[in-house]
Design an enzyme around this catalytic site. Structure first.
Site, PDB file in Angstrom:
ATOM      1  N   ASP A 109      -8.444  -6.176  -5.178  1.00  0.00           N
ATOM      2  CA  ASP A 109      -8.163  -5.467  -4.594  1.00  0.00           C
ATOM      3  C   ASP A 109      -7.750  -3.804  -5.372  1.00  0.00           C
ATOM      4  OD1 ASP A 109      -7.130  -3.141  -3.931  1.00  0.00           O
ATOM      5  OD2 ASP A 109      -4.891  -3.470  -3.903  1.00  0.00           O
TER       6      ASP A 109
ATOM      7  N   SER B 248       0.829  -1.166   0.550  1.00  0.00           N
ATOM      8  CA  SER B 248      -0.149  -0.071  -0.173  1.00  0.00           C
ATOM      9  C   SER B 248       0.769   1.094   0.007  1.00  0.00           C
ATOM     10  CB  SER B 248      -0.761   0.281   1.065  1.00  0.00           C
ATOM     11  OG  SER B 248      -1.607   0.848   0.939  1.00  0.00           O
TER      12      SER B 248
ATOM     13  N   HIS C  97      -7.542  -4.960  -0.780  1.00  0.00           N
ATOM     14  CA  HIS C  97      -7.081  -4.481  -0.256  1.00  0.00           C
ATOM     15  C   HIS C  97      -5.926  -5.118   0.602  1.00  0.00           C
ATOM     16  CE1 HIS C  97      -3.660  -0.898  -1.332  1.00  0.00           C
ATOM     17  NE2 HIS C  97      -4.032  -1.118   0.087  1.00  0.00           N
ATOM     18  N   ASP C  98      -6.781  -5.242   1.681  1.00  0.00           N
ATOM     19  CA  ASP C  98      -6.636  -6.072   2.518  1.00  0.00           C
ATOM     20  C   ASP C  98      -5.801  -7.108   3.010  1.00  0.00           C
ATOM     21  OD1 ASP C  98      -6.926  -4.283   5.610  1.00  0.00           O
ATOM     22  OD2 ASP C  98      -8.264  -5.108   5.820  1.00  0.00           O
TER      23      ASP C  98
ATOM     24  N   ARG D 197     -11.582   6.555   9.222  1.00  0.00           N
ATOM     25  CA  ARG D 197     -11.520   5.299   9.151  1.00  0.00           C
ATOM     26  C   ARG D 197     -12.402   3.949   8.620  1.00  0.00           C
ATOM     27  NH1 ARG D 197      -6.715   1.940   8.334  1.00  0.00           N
ATOM     28  NH2 ARG D 197      -6.705   0.138  10.636  1.00  0.00           N
TER      29      ARG D 197
END
Lengths: 600, 600
Positions: B323, B159, B356-357, B228
C-alpha cells in the site's frame, strides 16, 4: 539580473535546419509519411580537428534544444541542463562539442503537431501522424548528417531522453563510443502508462481542445495543467515531497474550509501547471507521451537481450534510488540485458531523495560520473586527457572498506591469474586489483561493488563497475563468461554463500576465493583457553559488531567445495600476506587462504 | 443470476433516520451549522440481550451504507464488504450485530452536497459546508444514540473508514472495546494531498460542473472520471498493476497509432471512471476528499502521542505491504503513538501485492485477524465464545522458527518472572511463553514478532502482538515501561545487538536474555581438534546456512554487559534445558545461558 552564471556557455542561439524536404517525406514507424521536417538545435563548445569530441544530448518530455546558456543577456532562466553543460562541468564544453535538438513532435522549433500542415495550411492538430522514439532518433541522425557529424563520443539523456539514448545505441551502434542513459527504461510499465493516459484524458476532455485545432483560440489550459500536475507528482518522490512540503499551509495556520488551494503542495502544483501552459503545447504533450508509451525495446527486438545484441558502445547506466517513475529496477534490467550480451557496462544507482527529477538536480554526483566516464572513454580510445575528471574528496573509509583493505596481497592474486584473461571481481571495492591486473596482465576486467563512491572510483579508473548487491546473484551473466571470477575477503560477510559461490562457479571458468581462517591457532587458543569469540589480526572485530557473519576454516571450505561439486585447483594458505604459502598444518597455521576453484 | 452467495446476509434494506432536525442544526467543525441531517444505514445480524455485540463498520471514499447482502434478489452486485461481513465470515453476523451508515457528505442517502438546501430549495452544491472526519463521526454517534446503542464491541473500517475508526477511539473512548483501523493514516502526506487536489481540479475544471449546480443537467462526467482514474492508480500497487495488466493490449497485437485507449490498463481505467460516474456524485467526491485532506490527528491534539492519550480501546492496526497510498509506515506511526501511551495494540502488516485495495481483497488473512481479534476481545471481557475463530492450517515451521523452538525451557524463564508483572517478549514467536506467563503468573504481556502467521497465532491467543523488526528499535516504548523485557535465543541472530540491548535495558526494569554458549566444551573441542566451525545440539547449523550471525560465550556477554553498563542480576548456565544450573566452569559446561540484567 542575468541568468548567465559562472561557467556558463553564455549567449547561445537556437538554429533551425530542414532535414526532410516536403517532396521527399520521411516514412514513419506508424506507416505514414511526414515532410517537411525542420529541426531546432543548439551547439556548445567546439568540434575538434579529429572530430571525435561530439556529444549528443537528448531532452526529456518538456525540454527543448535550449539545454545551456541564455538566449538574451536578460533571460530569466538558462537552458534546462545549465548545471550539467558548460566549461568545467559534468559535460565539459572546454573539451566537448555538445549538440542538443528539439525532438520530432515537440513544440520548440522542430516540426510537431502544432506546425502547419502543408496540405491544409492549418496546424496539424490530431492530423499529425503518431511518432515514436525511433522516429525521433532517425530525425536526430538526419540532423547530424546535415551537419557533417559522422561520429559521436557519446549520446546522453535522461528520462525520455534516455530512451533516445538506448534507441541510438541500437539503431546506430557504430556511430558512438559511449551511451549514457539516465533515469530511463526500456518500456513503461502499466502504472506509468496509466499516469500518461490520465494526463492525455485531461487534455482531450478540455472543452477548449477542439480536436487539437485550438490555435489562435483559447488553448486547453486546464487540461494541460492537470496533465502536468499529475506528471509532477510522479517526478518527485514521496519522501522528497514530504521534506519539501509536508502538510504546510500556504499562508495561514488555519484551514480555510473551502476548495481553494491552501496546502503548499497544492499551490506548487498550481504554479507548475500554470507555467507549463505558458511554455508548452498540449498537442505535443499528447504525441510525446504516446511515443513514450509505445517505446518497448523487448517488443521491437523479441527480447531485451536481443535488443542490445548489436550494441557497441560502452554504457554508463544511471538510476536514482527514489525514482518511482523509471525505477532503479528498470535500469537494472537494462544492465542485465547488456551484461547478458557481454557488453561493457557500468551502473550506478545514485542515492537521492529527489525522485525522477534527480536527473536534473543531482548535478554534483551525476556530473562526476558523466565526466569520469567520458574521460575514461577518451583515454580508452588512446586520447591524452589532461586534468582531473572528478572532485576527489578524502573520505573516511567505512568499516566494510577497512575490512576490505585487509585484502590478501594483490601480488598473490595476480600470480594466480593468466595474462590476457577476462576477470570478474565481485565486491571489487575501488577497483584497485582490477586496475593492477589490467596494467600487469592486460586482463579485461569487470567489477561489482555496492558502494556508490567506490563505483565512481572504479569508473574513474576506466573500469566497468556495476553497483549491485552480490546477494541478488549473477543471473544475467552467461555461463563461463569470464576466465576468472574473484571473491576476495567477502564470502564470510554474505548471507547466502552457497548461492553466490554456485553462481560464481557457473560464470567463471575458475573462481578465486579468499577469506580469513577461523581455525587459525590464535583463534583456537582464544576460544579453547579463554572461552571467548576470537579477535585476531585477520578477525579484528568484536562478536557484536563484526561484518563477518560466518566463521569458517580451510576444512569447512574444503567440505563446502565438495558439497558444491567444485574441484580445488589450488589452495594457498597464508601467514600475514606473505606470498610464501604455509606448508605444514595449514588449517592451524594459516591466517588466511586463497582458493582457486573450478566446476566442470 | 443472483448475487446472493453462500454465507450472505441475504436481502437487506437501507433505512434512513433523521438525526439532526432543521430547527436544531449541528455545529460543524468549520463553524457553520447544518440541518436537517438524515443518515442512511443498514444493519446485519442481531443485537444480543446483553447489547454487547454491536460493531460499527465505517466505509471509505466511494462506499455506502450498503456493506453486505443485496437489495433485490436480482441485484448484480452485493454490498461493498460482502466478503468480510456475513455468517461465519471475518465479521461474523451469527455472533455480531453489524451497523454501517453512509457518511455525512456522501451521496447514498445521507445528507450531502447534492441534498436539497432548505434555504434555497435547490441542491446545496458548493454552498454545502466543508465537513471533516470528526463531523462524520459525530453524525454516526447521533445515529447510534437514536438507535439506542450505547456500547460498541468494535469500530472497524479501512482507508477513510479507518480515519473514522481512529477518530471514534479518541472522541468516544469509553464507548468501545476494540478499534480496528485498516490501511489508514492519521494524516495525509504531501503526495496524497497532491493526488486529491489534482482529482478535485479535474472536477472543478469540467465545464459541466457549473459551481456544483449540475443537477438535472449534464453532470461533470469527464472530470469525475479523471479524478477516479487518478484514485484508482493510487489504490493499486505498481507490482499489482504489472501483474494484472503489464503492457497487454486490449484487443490486438499491433499498436493502433492513435489516441484511443489500447493498453488494457487504459481500458480498465476508462471503465472504472465511467462506472463511477454512474454511481457517485462529483460534489460528494470534492467534500469527502477534502475531509480526508484535513484529517490530521497530530495537528488537532498537539502530537500523535497526545491524540491517543485518552484512548481506551484495544487496537488491531492493519496495513498492507504494497500500500503506497496509506503506507505501512503510516500505520506504524499509529502503533508507535499507541505504544508510547502504553495502550493495548496489536499490529499486522499483511503481505500483499494488491496495494491499498488490499483492504477489500485480502479477505482470508484480514478476516482471520479481525475474527480472532474480536473473539479475543470478547473473551477478555469474560464472554464465553464457542467455536474456532480462525482457520488454522498446519504449516511447516520455518528454519527461524525451528531455531526458536530450541528456546530455553519456558519453566525456567517463568521461574525468573515475578507474578503480576508486565512483560515485553521481543521475538515472541507464537506467543506461547507470554500465554503461559499470563496463565501461571497473571502477567500483562506484550509481544514483538516479525512473521505474520506467528502474529496471528498470538492475536488468536488473546495476546497483543506487534509485527515489527526488532532491528528497528523500540523507540516508541517509554523508559521502564515493562517490569521485564525478554530476548530469548535471538541476540545471536540480530545485526546490531548493542542497539537492541541498549533499548531493552531502557524499556525493561529487568531484561532476560538467553542464547546458546559458543564456548561450550564441544564447540571448543571441535574448533581446537577438528579445526572446523562448531556444529552442536545448540548450534545445529552449518557455517554457511546458519541464522546465527554472531558467536558469543558467557565471557563475551559478561564483558558486553560491562560495556553496556548493565548489572548482571542473575546468570543461569544450563546443560540441555535442565533447570538445574551448572555450577562448575559454566563457560565450559553450559550449552546455553539465561541472563537477568538491569541498568539503573
Amino acid at each position: 539580473m542575468t541568468a548567465i552564471g559562472e561557467n556558463s556557455v553564455g549567449l547561445v542561439e537556437t538554429k533551425v535546419l530542414r532535414v526532410v524536404e516536403a517532396d521527399a517525406p520521411l516514412l514513419l514507424e506508424c506507416g505514414k509519411r511526414l515532410g517537411p521536417i525542420d529541426v531546432a538545435y543548439e551547439t556548445y563548445g567546439q568540434l575538434n580537428e579529429a572530430r571525435d569530441n561530439a556529444i549528443l544530448v537528448c531532452h526529456a518530455l518538456s525540454g527543448s534544444a535550449h539545454a545551456a546558456g541564455v538566449h538574451r543577456p536578460d533571460d530569466a532562466k538558462p537552458g534546462w541542463w545549465e548545471d550539467m553543460i558548460g566549461p568545467g562541468k559534468g559535460i565539459d564544453t572546454d573539451k566537448y562539442f555538445v549538440l542538443c535538438s528539439n525532438v520530432l513532435g515537440g513544440c520548440s522549433g522542430t516540426t510537431g503537431p502544432s506546425s502547419v500542415d502543408p496540405e491544409t495550411g492549418q496546424p496539424y492538430g490530431l492530423r499529425f501522424p503518431i511518432i515514436t522514439i525511433a522516429d525521433m532518433v532517425r530525425v536526430q541522425k538526419l540532423l547530424l548528417d546535415r551537419l557533417g557529424i559522422d561520429h559521436l563520443l557519446a549520446v546522453i539523456g535522461g528520462s525520455i531522453g534516455g530512451m533516445q539514448v538506448l534507441q541510438w545505441s541500437i539503431a546506430y551502434p557504430e556511430m558512438m563510443d559511449a551511451a549514457i542513459p539516465v533515469a530511463t527504461t526500456t518500456h513503461l510499465g502499466a502504472q506509468s502508462i496509466a499516469f500518461d493516459a490520465v494526463g492525455r484524458n485531461a487534455i482531450l476532455a478540455d472543452a477548449s481542445f477542439a480536436n487539437g485545432q485550438y490555435h489562435g483560440k483559447s488553448v486547453p489550459a486546464r487540461g494541460l495543467a492537470i496533465a502536468r500536475m499529475i506528471g509532477h507528482i510522479t517526478y518527485l518522490s514521496e519522501e522528497g515531497m514530504r521534506q519539501k512540503f509536508g502538510r504546510q499551509l500556504r499562508s495561514t495556520e488555519k484551514y480555510s474550509y473551502d476548495f481553494n488551494s491552501e496546502f503548499s503542495v497544492e499551490t506548487y502544483l498550481d504554479y507548475q501547471g500554470q507555467t507549463f501552459v505558458d511554455r508548452f503545447d498540449a498537442n505535443s504533450y499528447l504525441y510525446i507521451t504516446k511515443a513514450s508509451d509505445y517505446f518497448d525495446l523487448a517488443r521491437d527486438h523479441g527480447s531485451l537481450q536481443q535488443a542490445f545484441a548489436n550494441a557497441k558502445a560502452r554504457f554508463l547506466v544511471v538510476s536514482f534510488s527514489s525514482d518511482w517513475l523509471f525505477t532503479p529496477a528498470q535500469s537494472e534490467a537494462i544492465v542485465d540485458a547488456l551484461v547478458a550480451n557481454g557488453r561493457d557496462v557500468s551502473f550506478c544507482n545514485i542515492d537521492s531523495s529527489y525522485g525522477h527529477d534527480a536527473f536534473l538536480l543531482e548535478n554534483d554526483t551525476l556530473g562526476a560520473f558523466i565526466n569520469c566516464f567520458l574521460t575514461a572513454t577518451r583515454r580508452r580510445n588512446g586520447v591524452e586527457v589532461e586534468g582531473v575528471c572528478c572532485p576527489r574528496h578524502p573520505r573516511v573509509p567505512s568499516r566494510a572498506e577497512q575490512a576490505h583493505r585487509a585484502r590478501v596481497d594483490y601480488q598473490l592474486v595476480e600470480s594466480l591469474i593468466e595474462p590476457d584473461a577476462t576477470v570478474l571481481d565481485v565486491g571489487c571495492g575501488d577497483g584497485e586489483l582490477l586496475a593492477r591486473l589490467r596494467q600487469d596482465k592486460r586482463i579485461e576486467g569487470r567489477g561489482i561493488e555496492l558502494e556508490q563512491d567506490l563505483v565512481l572510483n572504479g569508473v574513474c579508473k576506466r573500469l566497468s563497475i556495476i553497483q549491485y548487491d552480490i546477494e541478488r546473484g549473477l543471473g544475467s551473466y552467461a555461463d563461463r563468461s569470464f576466465d576468472y571470477a574473484i571473491l576476495s575477503q567477502t564470502v564470510q560477510t554474505i548471507r547466502d554463500p552457497e548461492r553466490v559461490l554456485t553462481e560464481l562457479l557457473r560464470v567463471g571458468r575458475q573462481v578465486v576465493v579468499s577469506f580469513p581462517n577461523f581455525a587459525h591457532w590464535r583463534s583456537r587458543v582464544q576460544l579453547m583457553c579463554r572461552g571467548k569469540a576470537p579477535v585476531t589480526r585477520q578477525l579484528p572485530f568484536g562478536w557484536h559488531d563484526t561484518p563477518n557473519i560466518h566463521c569458517l576454516s580451510l576444512k569447512d571450505f574444503d567440505e563446502f567445495c565438495g558439497h558444491l561439486g567444485a574441484t580445488i585447483e589450488r589452495r594457498v594458505p597464508l601467514v600475514k600476506t606473505r606470498p610464501s604459502p604455509v606448508r605444514l598444518w595449514p588449517n592451524l597455521l594459516a591466517e588466511q587462504v586463497i582458493y582457486v576453484l573450478r566446476k566442470d
